[in-house]
Design a protein around this motif. Structure first.
Motif, mmCIF file in Angstrom:
data_model
loop_
_atom_site.group_PDB
_atom_site.id
_atom_site.type_symbol
_atom_site.label_atom_id
_atom_site.label_comp_id
_atom_site.label_asym_id
_atom_site.label_seq_id
_atom_site.Cartn_x
_atom_site.Cartn_y
_atom_site.Cartn_z
ATOM 1 N N UNK A 188 0.826 -1.202 0.000
ATOM 2 C CA UNK A 188 0.000 0.000 0.000
ATOM 3 C C UNK A 188 0.864 1.258 0.000
ATOM 4 N N UNK A 189 1.947 1.240 0.776
ATOM 5 C CA UNK A 189 2.838 2.401 0.817
ATOM 6 C C UNK A 189 3.564 2.603 -0.511
ATOM 7 N N UNK A 190 3.896 1.507 -1.191
ATOM 8 C CA UNK A 190 4.592 1.635 -2.470
ATOM 9 C C UNK A 190 3.679 2.251 -3.527
ATOM 10 N N UNK A 191 2.381 1.996 -3.415
ATOM 11 C CA UNK A 191 1.428 2.567 -4.367
ATOM 12 C C UNK A 191 1.120 4.022 -4.051
ATOM 13 N N UNK A 192 1.109 4.348 -2.774
ATOM 14 C CA UNK A 192 0.833 5.716 -2.354
ATOM 15 C C UNK A 192 1.530 5.981 -1.020
ATOM 16 N N UNK A 193 2.698 6.630 -1.040
ATOM 17 C CA UNK A 193 3.453 6.866 0.190
ATOM 18 C C UNK A 193 2.713 7.724 1.217
ATOM 19 N N UNK A 194 1.658 8.389 0.799
ATOM 20 C CA UNK A 194 0.923 9.260 1.720
ATOM 21 C C UNK A 194 -0.160 8.524 2.500
ATOM 22 N N UNK A 195 -0.372 7.242 2.197
ATOM 23 C CA UNK A 195 -1.379 6.489 2.937
ATOM 24 C C UNK A 195 -0.897 6.249 4.365
ATOM 25 N N UNK A 196 -1.858 6.080 5.257
ATOM 26 C CA UNK A 196 -1.541 5.875 6.672
ATOM 27 C C UNK A 196 -1.687 4.395 6.997
ATOM 28 N N UNK A 197 -0.546 3.735 7.146
ATOM 29 C CA UNK A 197 -0.504 2.309 7.437
ATOM 30 C C UNK A 197 0.120 2.130 8.820
ATOM 31 N N UNK A 198 -0.471 1.237 9.615
ATOM 32 C CA UNK A 198 0.088 0.946 10.930
ATOM 33 C C UNK A 198 0.142 -0.557 11.160
ATOM 34 N N UNK A 199 1.306 -1.027 11.598
ATOM 35 C CA UNK A 199 1.486 -2.421 11.990
ATOM 36 C C UNK A 199 1.707 -2.468 13.497
ATOM 37 N N UNK A 200 0.996 -3.364 14.170
ATOM 38 C CA UNK A 200 1.151 -3.500 15.618
ATOM 39 C C UNK A 200 0.858 -4.947 16.001
ATOM 40 N N UNK A 201 1.565 -5.466 16.983
ATOM 41 C CA UNK A 201 1.267 -6.815 17.461
ATOM 42 C C UNK A 201 0.054 -6.757 18.386
ATOM 43 N N UNK A 202 -0.656 -7.870 18.460
ATOM 44 C CA UNK A 202 -1.801 -7.927 19.359
ATOM 45 C C UNK A 202 -1.392 -7.725 20.801
ATOM 46 N N UNK B 50 -4.376 4.854 16.348
ATOM 47 C CA UNK B 50 -4.674 3.906 15.279
ATOM 48 C C UNK B 50 -5.940 4.226 14.500
ATOM 49 N N UNK B 51 -6.673 5.236 14.914
ATOM 50 C CA UNK B 51 -7.932 5.560 14.256
ATOM 51 C C UNK B 51 -7.684 6.133 12.861
ATOM 52 N N UNK B 52 -8.590 5.869 11.963
ATOM 53 C CA UNK B 52 -8.584 6.428 10.605
ATOM 54 C C UNK B 52 -7.364 6.018 9.787
ATOM 55 N N UNK B 53 -6.858 4.815 9.999
ATOM 56 C CA UNK B 53 -5.770 4.305 9.160
ATOM 57 C C UNK B 53 -6.329 3.883 7.807
#
Length: 316
Positions: free
Chosen positions: A137-151, A170-173
């Motif tokens: 997703x970031x490679x397609x659009x670097x301005x997108x808001x992506x978040x990775x987190x462990x449970x 984490x809201x509105x990712x």
């Protein structure tokens, strides 16, 4: 509607309707999956011939450079490892549909079959798939808001800071990646927050167990997951393990002979993580012995009781 799946907008589709709507996209994605795997396989094939020793350095390792993500990159800020992409994920029968679904969610219409839950035993590539979706997703659009987190971390943050404060992070990712649903079992506030996030963001979740079999999971969260798509990741077959071993060696900057790779693929059959441990041990063993290793030496090393203990640790 019984037997349907809920999609954003409140529509309920039957399985046949869903298949018809996305069959063209999924078929194209499956072709991409095979192409990506072949590209990774070919990259390892063309990295230069191994010498008689059975091992040679290539690329960054040959130059003494570290193969790590760039510091301060968008991926690092999102909690992602930029080396975990769909190009470095070898598709096979045991994981191809999970890969296809993750790729489709990363590239497709916002929220398509979200939440996506990928489950399977430890060490089979679930984390890689989540990270790959975020990087895609970031490679397609670097301005997108992506978040990775462990449970585990998500549950700890809610416990320490409260649901309202944690929610703001984490809201509105554009894409939320939660790795390890099993670690959120019994944490009611964290599960409640996750349900809220599913209403505002596309979500991909991993779990060591099918969500329906997890104890301590809120029935409402289980129902929400049932409304999305749940796919399983299994252990690759021998041919896929051989391709994975070759790609891992290439990514680490080494080329092993096919005979040595065959030893790794045959002995490391419980998880991909176990294969990574086996490969690292083989490379280290070769370094200790002057950079040389052949099939007989690899076979001897992989059957040693000491390595059997390493395998148990690597597969955990």
């Amino acid at each position: 509607m019984t037997g349907g799946r809920t999609v954003p907008g409140g529509d309920s589709w039957s399985l046949d309707e869903w298949k018809a709507a996305y069959s063209r996209f999924l078929d194209g994605s499956r072709r991409d999956a095979v192409d990506d795997g072949n590209r990774g396989y070919a990259a390892a094939e063309t990295s230069g011939p191994a010498g008689a020793s059975g091992i040679s350095e290539t690329g960054s390792a040959a130059r003494g450079e570290a193969c790590t993500p760039a510091a301060g990159s968008k991926a690092a800020c999102a909690g992602l490892d930029s080396t975990m992409t769909f190009d470095t994920f070898v598709p096979c029968t045991a994981n191809r549909f999970a890969r296809t679904a993750a790729l489709a969610l990363a590239e497709g219409p916002c929220g398509m079959f979200s939440p996506l839950c990928v489950y399977g035993s430890s060490g089979l590539g679930k984390t890689h798939l989540l990270q790959a979706a975020g990087n895609q997703m970031l490679s397609r659009n670097p301005d997108t808001r992506v978040r990775y987190v462990t449970g585990r971390r998500l549950a700890a943050e809610v416990a320490d800071r409260g649901e309202t404060a944690a929610l703001q992070q984490y809201d509105s990712c554009d894409l939320l990646l939660v790795d390890g649903l099993q670690d959120m079992c019994g944490h009611e506030e964290a599960q409640h927050m996750l349900m809220g996030l599913m209403c505002s963001s596309p979500v991909i979740i991993s779990s060591d167990t099918m969500p329906g079999r997890l104890t301590g999971l809120d029935p409402r969260l289980r129902s929400r997951l049932d409304a999305g798509l749940t796919v399983v990741v299994g252990m690759p077959d021998y041919g896929s393990r051989l391709a994975i071993a070759r790609m891992m060696a290439h990514n680490a900057g080494y080329r092993l002979t096919d005979d040595v790779l065959d030893v790794i693929a045959r002995h490391c059959h419980r998880s991909v993580r176990e294969m990574k441990t086996g490969l690292a041990c083989i490379i280290e063993y070769a370094r200790i012995n002057g950079g040389t290793i052949d099939e007989r030496a690899a076979e001897s090393f992989m059957t040693q009781p000491r390595f059997a203990m390493m395998q148990m640790g690597g597969a955990a």
